[in-house]
Design a protein around this motif. Sequence first.
Motif, PDB file in Angstrom:
ATOM      1  N   LEU A  54     -21.746  -3.531  -1.955  1.00 13.98           N
ATOM      2  CA  LEU A  54     -22.580  -3.315  -0.772  1.00 13.98           C
ATOM      3  C   LEU A  54     -21.725  -3.206   0.477  1.00 13.98           C
ATOM      4  CD1 LEU A  54     -25.563  -5.743  -1.419  1.00 13.98           C
ATOM      5  CD2 LEU A  54     -25.613  -3.252  -1.451  1.00 13.98           C
ATOM      6  N   ILE A  55     -20.702  -4.076   0.550  1.00 16.84           N
ATOM      7  CA  ILE A  55     -19.797  -4.029   1.704  1.00 16.84           C
ATOM      8  C   ILE A  55     -19.064  -2.695   1.736  1.00 16.84           C
ATOM      9  CG2 ILE A  55     -17.694  -5.038   2.679  1.00 16.84           C
ATOM     10  CD1 ILE A  55     -18.774  -7.760   1.689  1.00 16.84           C
ATOM     11  N   GLU A  56     -18.652  -2.210   0.565  1.00 12.64           N
ATOM     12  CA  GLU A  56     -17.953  -0.930   0.489  1.00 12.64           C
ATOM     13  C   GLU A  56     -18.877   0.203   0.942  1.00 12.64           C
ATOM     14  OE1 GLU A  56     -16.160   1.840  -2.999  1.00 12.64           O
ATOM     15  OE2 GLU A  56     -15.862  -0.319  -3.202  1.00 12.64           O
ATOM     16  N   ASN A  57     -20.142   0.154   0.498  1.00 12.89           N
ATOM     17  CA  ASN A  57     -21.106   1.179   0.927  1.00 12.89           C
ATOM     18  C   ASN A  57     -21.329   1.124   2.437  1.00 12.89           C
ATOM     19  OD1 ASN A  57     -21.497   2.206  -1.617  1.00 12.89           O
ATOM     20  ND2 ASN A  57     -23.306   0.967  -2.053  1.00 12.89           N
ATOM     21  N   ILE A  58     -21.414  -0.071   2.972  1.00 15.15           N
ATOM     22  CA  ILE A  58     -21.587  -0.225   4.419  1.00 15.15           C
ATOM     23  C   ILE A  58     -20.377   0.329   5.164  1.00 15.15           C
ATOM     24  CG2 ILE A  58     -21.746  -1.932   6.273  1.00 15.15           C
ATOM     25  CD1 ILE A  58     -23.491  -3.620   4.381  1.00 15.15           C
ATOM     26  N   GLN A  59     -19.173   0.068   4.627  1.00 13.12           N
ATOM     27  CA  GLN A  59     -17.961   0.588   5.262  1.00 13.12           C
ATOM     28  C   GLN A  59     -17.936   2.116   5.221  1.00 13.12           C
ATOM     29  OE1 GLN A  59     -14.847  -1.459   3.153  1.00 13.12           O
ATOM     30  NE2 GLN A  59     -14.876  -3.226   4.568  1.00 13.12           N
ATOM     31  N   LYS A  60     -18.394   2.683   4.070  1.00  9.65           N
ATOM     32  CA  LYS A  60     -18.477   4.144   3.986  1.00  9.65           C
ATOM     33  C   LYS A  60     -19.447   4.691   5.030  1.00  9.65           C
ATOM     34  CE  LYS A  60     -17.436   4.787  -0.915  1.00  9.65           C
ATOM     35  NZ  LYS A  60     -17.980   5.190  -2.223  1.00  9.65           N
ATOM     36  N   GLU A  61     -20.585   4.024   5.152  1.00 13.85           N
ATOM     37  CA  GLU A  61     -21.561   4.446   6.154  1.00 13.85           C
ATOM     38  C   GLU A  61     -20.979   4.338   7.561  1.00 13.85           C
ATOM     39  OE1 GLU A  61     -24.721   5.749   5.993  1.00 13.85           O
ATOM     40  OE2 GLU A  61     -24.271   5.970   3.853  1.00 13.85           O
ATOM     41  N   ASN A  62     -20.230   3.262   7.817  1.00 16.14           N
ATOM     42  CA  ASN A  62     -19.591   3.101   9.134  1.00 16.14           C
ATOM     43  C   ASN A  62     -18.607   4.229   9.405  1.00 16.14           C
ATOM     44  OD1 ASN A  62     -20.998   0.836   9.873  1.00 16.14           O
ATOM     45  ND2 ASN A  62     -19.432  -0.619   9.219  1.00 16.14           N
ATOM     46  N   ARG A  63     -17.793   4.586   8.385  1.00 16.37           N
ATOM     47  CA  ARG A  63     -16.850   5.698   8.554  1.00 16.37           C
ATOM     48  C   ARG A  63     -17.594   6.998   8.833  1.00 16.37           C
ATOM     49  NH1 ARG A  63     -13.043   4.300   3.603  1.00 16.37           N
ATOM     50  NH2 ARG A  63     -15.019   3.518   3.068  1.00 16.37           N
ATOM     51  N   HIS A  64     -18.668   7.183   8.054  1.00  9.47           N
ATOM     52  CA  HIS A  64     -19.474   8.396   8.254  1.00  9.47           C
ATOM     53  C   HIS A  64     -20.065   8.418   9.674  1.00  9.47           C
ATOM     54  CE1 HIS A  64     -21.806  11.867   7.093  1.00  9.47           C
ATOM     55  NE2 HIS A  64     -22.944  11.256   7.478  1.00  9.47           N
ATOM     56  N   LEU A  65     -20.540   7.278  10.152  1.00  7.90           N
ATOM     57  CA  LEU A  65     -21.067   7.185  11.513  1.00  7.90           C
ATOM     58  C   LEU A  65     -19.986   7.481  12.545  1.00  7.90           C
ATOM     59  CD1 LEU A  65     -23.454   4.096  11.411  1.00  7.90           C
ATOM     60  CD2 LEU A  65     -24.085   6.460  11.852  1.00  7.90           C
ATOM     61  N   ARG A  66     -18.761   6.947  12.309  1.00  8.30           N
ATOM     62  CA  ARG A  66     -17.659   7.217  13.234  1.00  8.30           C
ATOM     63  C   ARG A  66     -17.329   8.707  13.256  1.00  8.30           C
ATOM     64  NH1 ARG A  66     -14.528   3.189  10.615  1.00  8.30           N
ATOM     65  NH2 ARG A  66     -15.561   1.243  11.094  1.00  8.30           N
ATOM     66  N   GLU A  67     -17.346   9.344  12.066  1.00 10.13           N
ATOM     67  CA  GLU A  67     -17.083  10.783  12.004  1.00 10.13           C
ATOM     68  C   GLU A  67     -18.149  11.562  12.784  1.00 10.13           C
ATOM     69  OE1 GLU A  67     -16.949  11.765   7.872  1.00 10.13           O
ATOM     70  OE2 GLU A  67     -15.043  10.754   7.534  1.00 10.13           O
ATOM     71  N   ILE A  68     -19.389  11.142  12.592  1.00  5.60           N
ATOM     72  CA  ILE A  68     -20.473  11.819  13.314  1.00  5.60           C
ATOM     73  C   ILE A  68     -20.316  11.607  14.821  1.00  5.60           C
ATOM     74  CG2 ILE A  68     -22.969  11.761  13.752  1.00  5.60           C
ATOM     75  CD1 ILE A  68     -23.351  11.271  10.761  1.00  5.60           C
ATOM     76  N   GLN A  69     -19.942  10.385  15.226  1.00  4.45           N
ATOM     77  CA  GLN A  69     -19.729  10.128  16.650  1.00  4.45           C
ATOM     78  C   GLN A  69     -18.581  10.975  17.188  1.00  4.45           C
ATOM     79  OE1 GLN A  69     -19.196   5.872  16.627  1.00  4.45           O
ATOM     80  NE2 GLN A  69     -21.378   5.459  16.994  1.00  4.45           N
TER      81      GLN A  69
END
Length: 195
Positions: A65-80
């Motif tokens: 779950l933490i890994e998925n959250i980190q992936k989502e965070n990276r994806h959010l940073r890319e989108i930002q």
Amino acid sequence: MSLTIQHIITDAKQLAKRLKERESIADTLLTETLALNKKIDAMKQFQEEVEQLNEVANQKPHSQLIENIQKENRHLREIQQENRELKSTLEDYHCTLEHIMSKYREHTNERIYRSKIDLKAVQNQRYQSIIQQQADKIKEMAAVMQRAAALDDDSMLDYQELVSKLSAENKGLRKLLHLSKNSATEDKNMQTETS
């Protein structure tokens, strides 16, 4: 005895005062208890939601779950980051468009200035044309008047010539008439003398 009754009244007042204090403490404790019950209910609900999420997540371990959250965070940073780049591009586009529009305005103003009709010159030209037309009409009228005056002069000369001819003829006829009267008078005188 009166001291005891006073003492009893004082004790009763103190007891009433303490009872009020304890009532307010009890009310405070009751509200705190209600707040704690609400927190406990909220925590139970949170626990149930977490359990439901765990069931939905197929009991995945916390590390996944933490890994998925980190992936989502990276994806959010890319989108930002992409959003920042798009904003920058949009600002560049806006600046470029503003520059183009300013050049267009300058060019249009210059063309308008070049092709600007000088109203005063056009008006002067119209007035000049009207004045020229009027001058031409005046010249034409003057020529007609000169022609009429010449014809009038010719007819006046003809008239004067006719008058002088008629006057001369009249004089001649008067002389003849006078001569004829004189000769008729002489003939009468001669006839009277002869008779």
